[in-house]
Design an enzyme around this catalytic site. Structure first.
Site, PDB file in Angstrom:
ATOM      1  N   LYS A   1      14.701   1.557   7.179  1.00  0.00           N
ATOM      2  CA  LYS A   1      14.166   0.219   7.431  1.00  0.00           C
ATOM      3  C   LYS A   1      12.946   0.346   8.328  1.00  0.00           C
ATOM      4  CE  LYS A   1      15.308  -4.080   6.296  1.00  0.00           C
ATOM      5  NZ  LYS A   1      15.797  -4.524   4.979  1.00  0.00           N
TER       6      LYS A   1
ATOM      7  N   ASP B   1      10.680  -7.642   3.273  1.00  0.00           N
ATOM      8  CA  ASP B   1      11.783  -8.261   4.005  1.00  0.00           C
ATOM      9  C   ASP B   1      11.190  -9.530   4.611  1.00  0.00           C
ATOM     10  OD1 ASP B   1      14.707  -7.500   5.006  1.00  0.00           O
ATOM     11  OD2 ASP B   1      13.689  -8.350   6.744  1.00  0.00           O
TER      12      ASP B   1
END
Length: 447
Positions: A128, A168
């Site tokens: 991430k 995201d």
């Protein structure tokens, strides 16, 4: 082996080595709680420092992101990429641009991504990234300059066989375009598989935009069918009004449900007759306005400023906004108002106290690492299309997504039953995701 003592020791080590990162602590605590069942039955998973290694990222990258705003002023943000676990494949996980981003949040998201990606059954590891940059209120040129600066550093750490970021919160098609353009410029090659969520004209996949929201609803449908309930005719509330929320609403209504409320940080809209999805897309995706604008433009809708969406009566609740948005008191409200099914469209939107309430009140609950895995699953399908220089139809890709979500549900359900916690999808998801990663780590040695 005293399993409780062993788990507590693992957790104390995490707290000591990762001070000041509460979201990461919360994510690890949830998984460790589930692993008690595993260690009682399969003690070999306590060997070779396996769990300690799984909780420690393989690589953490923090870097400066300088950029020039439209007034000619130099601004400085901080960029992150946490490459957590690559035992199953290249790191895979989104980039988040939001002022709340810090290392602890990126680590929590990356840790969750390990198990989410494992559950898809596809060969992708967990990672991430992101920045504390806020795209809101910025011009397209400012966002372009920031993305180019961000990628100037990030490009050396990613690749289609190394690490494949996606979008995201705060990172949509516009940002992915700017990031990909700078990557191509820096590397002097068209490596289309290095980013997912790309435009359809230059390597993107149909269904990727819809995938997280659609997948959440597909999982919810499976969960309801398993208890002889139907989504058709159900009343649904969805927190948020971004990409995940919009497409969860769209799919829920396609399958016969009525979405009676949705929200943003300013409040919620109550719409007893359902949502006009096309109007909402226009308000949020094109005009980038607040949900109050939607309520002003359609009859029968009411905007409740500062209101708590979880007070609305419904059968199904889909938290699709951000982490820890739904606390214990709101969970009690949902249960009191008759909600029987909750599925996390966002990453960890329910606090531990909320999950405890759902368990106590017999509300069927699907954790994000299972319910919202459709996004990363379709990203992996985009990678397959890029690798084969192919492009699939919407219908075929959606069918693949639905099949993946059905398999994730079955894996969670069957694993929970195997460990005598039938119906506990949190434990089922954690154990199913863990075992696949753990077995691969043991097979590949202490690295």
């Amino acid at each position: 082996m005293n399993v409780d003592q062993t788990i507590n020791q693992y957790y104390e080590q995490i707290l000591q080595r990762n001070a000041g990162e509460p979201e990461f602590h919360q994510a690890v605590a949830e998984v460790l709680e589930s692993l008690k069942y595993v260690l009682q039955k399969d003690t070999h998973y306590a060997n070779d420092g396996l769990i300690e290694r799984m909780c420690e990222p393989e690589r953490q990258i923090i870097f400066r992101v300088p950029w020039i705003d439209d007034a000619g002023n130099v601004q400085v943000n901080r960029g992150f990429r946490v490459q957590f676990n690559s035992v199953l494949g290249p790191y895979k996980g989104g980039l988040r641009f939001h002022p709340s981003v810090n290392l602890g949040i990126i680590k929590f998201l990356g840790f969750e991504q390990i198990f989410k990606n494992s559950l898809t059954g596809l060969p992708i590891g967990g990672g991430k990234g992101g920045s504390d940059f806020d795209p809101k209120g910025k011009s397209d040129r400012e966002i372009m300059r920031f993305c180019q600066s961000f990628m100037t550093e990030l490009h050396r750490h990613i690749g289609d066989k190394v690490d494949v970021p996606a979008g995201d919160i705060g990172v949509g098609g516009r940002e992915i375009g700017y990031l990909f353009g700078q990557y191509r410029r820096m590397n002097n090659r068209h490596e289309s598989g290095v980013l997912t969520g790309k435009g359809l004209q230059w390597g993107g996949s149909l269904v990727r935009t819809e995938a997280t929201g659609y997948g959440t609803v597909y999982f919810t449908q499976e969960m309801m069918t398993a208890t002889d309930q139907r989504l058709d005719g159900a009343r649904v509330i969805v927190s948020g009004s971004g990409n995940v929320a919009i497409y969860a609403m769209e799919k829920a209504q396609e399958l016969g449900a009525t979405v009676v409320a949705f929200s943003d940080s300013s409040g919620y809209v109550f719409c007893p007759d359902g949502v006009d999805i096309e109007l909402l897309k226009d308000v949020k995706e094109k005009r980038r306005e607040r949900v109050s604008t939607y309520a002003k433009e359609i009859d029968g809708a009411k905007f409740v400023e500062g209101g708590n969406i979880w007070e609305v009566e419904a059968d199904v609740a889909l938290p699709c906004a951000t982490q820890n948005e739904l606390d214990g008191e709101s969970a009690k409200l949902l249960a009191d108002n008759g909600v029987k099914f909750v599925a996390e469209g966002a990453n960890m939107p329910c606090t531990p106290e909320a999950v405890a309430v759902f368990r106590k009140r017999k509300v069927h609950f699907a954790p994000g690492k299972a319910a919202n895995a459709g996004g990363v699953a379709t990203s992996a399908l985009e990678m397959q299309q890029n690798a084969s220089r192919d492009s699939w139809s919407f219908e075929y890709t959606d069918k693949r997504l639905k099949g993946i979500m059905r398999n994730i549900f079955k894996s969670c359900r069957n694993t929970a039953e195997e460990y005598d916690v039938a119906g506990d999808y949190v434990t089922g998801a954690n154990i199913a995701g863990f075992r696949k990663v753990a077995d691969a780590m043991l097979a590949q040695g202490v690295i």
